[in-house]
Each structure stands twice: as structure tokens, then as C-alpha cells.
Design an enzyme around this catalytic site. Structure first.
Site, PDB file in Angstrom:
ATOM      1  CD  GLN A 139      -1.362  -0.066   3.660  1.00  0.00           C
ATOM      2  OE1 GLN A 139      -2.357  -0.781   3.526  1.00  0.00           O
ATOM      3  NE2 GLN A 139      -1.149   0.611   4.783  1.00  0.00           N
ATOM      4  CB  VAL A 140       0.909   4.105  -2.037  1.00  0.00           C
ATOM      5  CG1 VAL A 140       1.660   5.420  -2.238  1.00  0.00           C
ATOM      6  CG2 VAL A 140       1.419   3.049  -3.012  1.00  0.00           C
ATOM      7  CG  ASP A 290      -0.260  -2.890 -15.249  1.00  0.00           C
ATOM      8  OD1 ASP A 290      -1.192  -3.185 -16.023  1.00  0.00           O
ATOM      9  OD2 ASP A 290      -0.393  -2.892 -14.012  1.00  0.00           O
TER      10      ASP A 290
END
Length: 510
Positions: A139-140, A290
Site C-alpha cells: 500500500q502507498v 501495465d
């Protein structure tokens, strides 16, 4: 550790596929033969009650993978890049898999940062936000460096995620070995190679130093590309489980209203994003694998900003030339040359007829070139091309499949910005320029120089190498007999499934 002990995990997987109604869907997508269907059913149907229910509102395959957890979600996303393995319909379904999970507490994230960097989080960052994004692996958080006051993004791995993924990947390897054993026709698709590709992607995401390195290499390659920007890695504040990089914000690439409000030229953006992708793939052989809208933003000055470097594509120089010649041949409608390139590269067996192959390629190209410019798609062309080459015996090439899948995604991004875009018109200058530089006189001199260096380095060993190769060719190994062992292992797996069932039953009774 890989081995038969992973049979328990495969039983839980098979049971979940059965319970969610995904088993037949998956087997049909893989065109599984009877032997493989028997093994899959033996590993799932008797243990139906052990399977996860999942969300009934989802399609069966995505429902099963989501219920099975992060590794399966990630695997489904990687499989969405392999329509050659799962088919176009299944690949399309898997692309909607959401790699999102509830965030873990900010205090745990701070503790991870402290363990990774060796200093209290509050001494490194003057502020450290709640999670701004949470996925299956990491997570960021948005933070501010205490030393400079600069805003940065801090990516933190989930606690214990490495061990959880390792267990599931081990089970995937066993499943691939079973597929390879009981579905000999699938060997051309190389199931073990698919898992190795997935393993490589996951390992790159589980060690944030590797993602940081990928971002650094990508930044070095693209530093002079006008209108393109990447957040800089802060190596002093990065480690295996933590990655810190500049905070770069902008209008989301998928929000046309926001782009228009900010005064950005969407036609220019659509052409630039396609040209940049082709430039990175052909010039550098290293491209963002991506490039969907969620990983792209547009800065206030109009630069396209790319994020998330967990999936990067690599193509060697020779393959790039082949790919460019194929595209260039299609652009010029020179189908005979496109066919010859396939034979020269060894992609199509030499015993096939080049003229017949050229006619098959014409059947691919002409309908596409007959379309309205706004509907012409290089991604569709490559998809049809792989179908034809498969019929002529070409083996799957993973790097080209990732390229094709990314091409489809980038085209989708470009067309969302400008529906009337002419893909060929935009691509032609990039491809033509690369062809001229890579196949012209200067390229020949460069190739001869590289060849001379190799021969100089290996010169003393060349006679032995040639002799060993000739001896090996004169004495091919005897053909292996796999049928007997296939049925022996099938019996062993069935016995293991029954043994696992009895073990689980006694455990429940106790």
C-alpha cells in the site's frame, strides 16, 4: 518448497473452483483433455465443501480467484496478458480483477518503515498519511521528508506477504507440472514457463529494490523523451520492503473532463502515449508492461507521468528488429516479406510453405486495412497474427504476448482520448525510423563489430564448442516414454487426494 505436499492447496483450489462454478469454465478455456479434466475433478469435486463461496455477483472465474486470495488475484491478472493460454474471452474477464484489499493500519506501516530503514519513522518524515492506495502486495502513503520538506510517496509491503505468496506459487508450480504431464498438447503453451513468468513478476514486486531498479533503468532510458516524466526514486529511503519516490500529481489520464478543464490537448496526448510506448519497446527493448489509465496521469505542464513499475517488458535486440520488420511489412502491405521474416527468425518451422503463409497473412491484414481509420488496431492485428502463426506451428513467445497485451491497453488509452485516432499514421514514423537505424549500413557495421568481439573472446574455445555441438547432433537422446508414468502419477495423485480427504475428515472429527 515445491512437491506433492502442495496437494492440499490444490484440493482447496479445486474445491473453490467447483463451488463457485468456475471449474468447467476454466477447463474449457484451457481446452483441457480428458485426463486433465479427470485429475482436476478428483482434486475438487469430492471436497466441494472445503471451497470458498466467493461473491455470487461476480462471474465464476473472477469469483473463484478473488475468494482464493491475493496470489490468485495477481495470477489472474497475469493470465489476462496471455490470451494465447486462456483464450480471448477468459482473458477479457480476468482483466476486470480488482487488485484491491482493505489497507493495514498506518501504525503497522510505520513499524515496517522503521524496521526497513533503521530509523524512527518520525525522524525521517515530518508527516505520514493514512493509506492513499492499497493492493494485494503493498500500500502507498503520502509523506513529507523531514530534511527537505518535499512530498514523497512511500510504498510499503504487507506484513507476511512474502511467505503467503511463496506457498501459493509453490502450489502453482505443482499444478503446472500436472498440466504438463496430463495435457501433452499444452506443452507448446509451456505452462511451467507461464508460472515462471508469474513467479518473476511476483518476485519483482515482493522485493521493492527490484521495482526501484526497474524504475531507475526506465528513467535512464527515457530521460530525454519530451513530454514524459517519471517520479525519481529516493534510494536513501528505500529498501527491500519500502520504496520511496517523488510525489508527482496530475490529472488522471482516464478523466477526460479533468483533462479538458486543465487545458490539455487530448489529441496530442493520444498520439504521444502511443508513440512513447512504441519508442520504448523498439528503441530500448524495455517498456512499461501495465500502461493502463490508473498508472498514467498528466502533469500541469502537459507531461505524461507513469507510475507502478512492477511489470516491465523486455525484448532483446534481435526480437525487436523482427517485430519492427513485421509491423513495417504490414504497414506497406508487403505480406511476402512479413512471411519471410517469420521464417528467417525461425518462428515458423522451415517445412511450411512460405507462399501459403503469406496468403494467410494477407487474410489477416487486408480486412483490418479495409476498416475505417478510427477502427484500425495494431493490437487486433497482432492478436490475429498470433492465431495464424499458431496454425503454422509457431511456439508461444511470452515477451511478444506481453507486448501485444500492452499494445491493446495503450491503444485503449489513446482511443479514450481521441476516438478518431489513426493508429497506423501515428505508428508509421516511429517504426520506419527504427527500421532505418537498425537495418541500415550503420547497424551492419555495429553488428559486425559486436560479432568480432564475441569471436575474439571465445576464439580459443570455438573448435571444442563446434565439435561438441556436432557430436550432440549426431547422437540424439532416445525418445522418452511418458504414457506409463502419466498413469502411475495419476494413480498416486488420486491416492494422495483420498489420503488428504481422510486426514481432513479425522482432523474435523477430533
Amino acid at each position: 518448497m515445491r512437491g506433492p505436499h502442495n496437494i492440499i492447496r490444490l484440493i482447496r483450489t479445486g474445491a473453490t473452483l467447483e463451488r463457485t462454478g468456475a471449474m468447467n469454465v476454466v477447463l474449457d478455456a484451457f481446452e483441457a483433455p480428458k485426463a486433465l479434466r479427470f485429475v482436476a475433478k478428483a482434486l475438487g469435486k469430492p471436497f466441494f465443501w472445503l471451497g470458498y463461496k466467493g461473491d455470487p455477483s461476480m462471474p465464476p472465474a473472477t469469483r473463484a480467484l478473488t475468494a482464493l486470495g491475493p496470489a490468485y488475484i495477481k495470477f489472474g491478472q497475469v493470465l489476462s496478458t496471455r490470451p494465447d493460454v486462456v483464450g480471448e474471452e477468459m482473458a477479457l474477464q480476468l482483466r476486470v480483477l480488482q487488485d484491491k484489499l482493505p489497507p493495514f493500519p498506518v501504525e503497522e506501516a510505520k513499524a515496517e518503515v522503521e524496521r526497513a530503514l533503521g530509523y524512527p519513522t518520525d525522524t525521517i518524515f515530518s508527516s505520514f498519511s493514512e493509506p492513499v492506495a492499497a493492493a494485494s502486495i503493498a500500500q502507498v502513503h503520502k509523506a513529507t521528508l523531514a530534511s527537505t520538506g518535499e512530498d514523497v510517496a512511500v510504498k510499503v509491503l504487507r506484513p507476511g506477504i512474502e511467505r503467503a505468496f511463496t506457498k501459493d506459487v509453490d502450489a502453482f508450480y505443482l499444478a503446472a507440472q500436472i498440466v504438463d504431464l496430463f495435457a501433452p498438447g499444452a506443452r507448446r503453451l509451456r505452462p511451467i514457463d507461464v508460472i515462471e513468468h508469474f513467479d518473476g513478476v511476483v518476485q519483482g514486486e515482493l522485493d521493492l529494490r527490484l521495482e526501484s531498479s526497474a524504475a531507475g533503468e526506465f528513467a535512464a532510458n527515457t530521460k530525454d523523451d519530451a513530454g514524459f516524466a517519471l517520479p525519481m526514486i529516493r534510494w536513501d529511503f528505500s529498501a527491500r520492503r519500502v520504496m520511496t519516490l517523488d510525489w508527482m500529481d496530475g490529472a488522471p489520464m482516464g478523466d477526460n473532463a479533468a483533462l479538458d478543464a486543465a487545458g490539455h490537448d487530448r489529441v496530442d496526448l493520444s498520439e504521444r502515449v502511443l508513440k512513447l510506448f512504441l519508442l520504448h519497446a523498439l528503441r530500448d527493448g524495455y517498456f512499461h508492461g501495465d500502461m493502463h489509465q490508473g498508472n498514467l496521469k498528466v502533469a500541469a505542464n502537459g507531461d505524461i507521468i507513469a507510475y507502478d513499475f512492477g511489470i516491465m517488458g523486455h525484448i532483446d535486440e534481435y526480437t525487436r528488429r523482427v517485430y519492427a520488420e513485421i509491423l513495417f511489412g504490414f504497414i506497406r502491405k508487403d505480406y511476402k516479406r512479413v512471411a519471410e521474416v517469420h521464417f528467417e527468425a525461425g518462428y515458423v518451422p522451415a517445412d511450411k510453405d512460405v507462399d501459403e503463409f503469406a496468403r494467410a497473412l494477407r487474410a489477416v491484414g487486408e480486412p483490418i486495412f479495409g476498416m475505417d481509420a478510427s477502427k484500425i488496431s495494431m493490437g487486433r492485428l497482432l492478436s490475429y497474427l498470433f492465431e495464424v502463426t499458431e496454425r503454422f506451428g509457431m511456439e508461444t513467445r511470452t515477451e511478444l504476448i506481453l507486448l501485444q497485451r500492452t499494445m491493446v491497453v495503450v491503444e485503449g488509452v489513446a482511443r479514450s482520448l481521441n476516438p478518431n485516432m489513426n493508429i497506423w499514421q501515428v505508428a508509421a514514423p516511429v517504426v520506419t525510423d527504427y527500421i532505418q537505424k537498425s537495418i541500415g549500413p550503420k547497424a551492419i557495421v555495429t553488428d559486425l563489430y559486436k560479432t568480432a568481439r564475441v569471436l575474439t573472446r571465445f576464439g580459443p574455445r570455438l573448435p571444442r564448442l563446434v565439435e561438441a555441438a556436432l557430436i550432440a547432433q549426431s547422437n540424439p537422446p532416445p525418445p522418452q516414454r511418458t504414457g506409463f508414468w502419466r498413469w502411475i502419477i495419476m494413480s498416486a495423485l488420486t491416492g494422495a487426494a483420498i489420503g488428504a480427504f481422510v486426514t481432513l475428515l479425522f482432523a474435523l472429527l477430533d
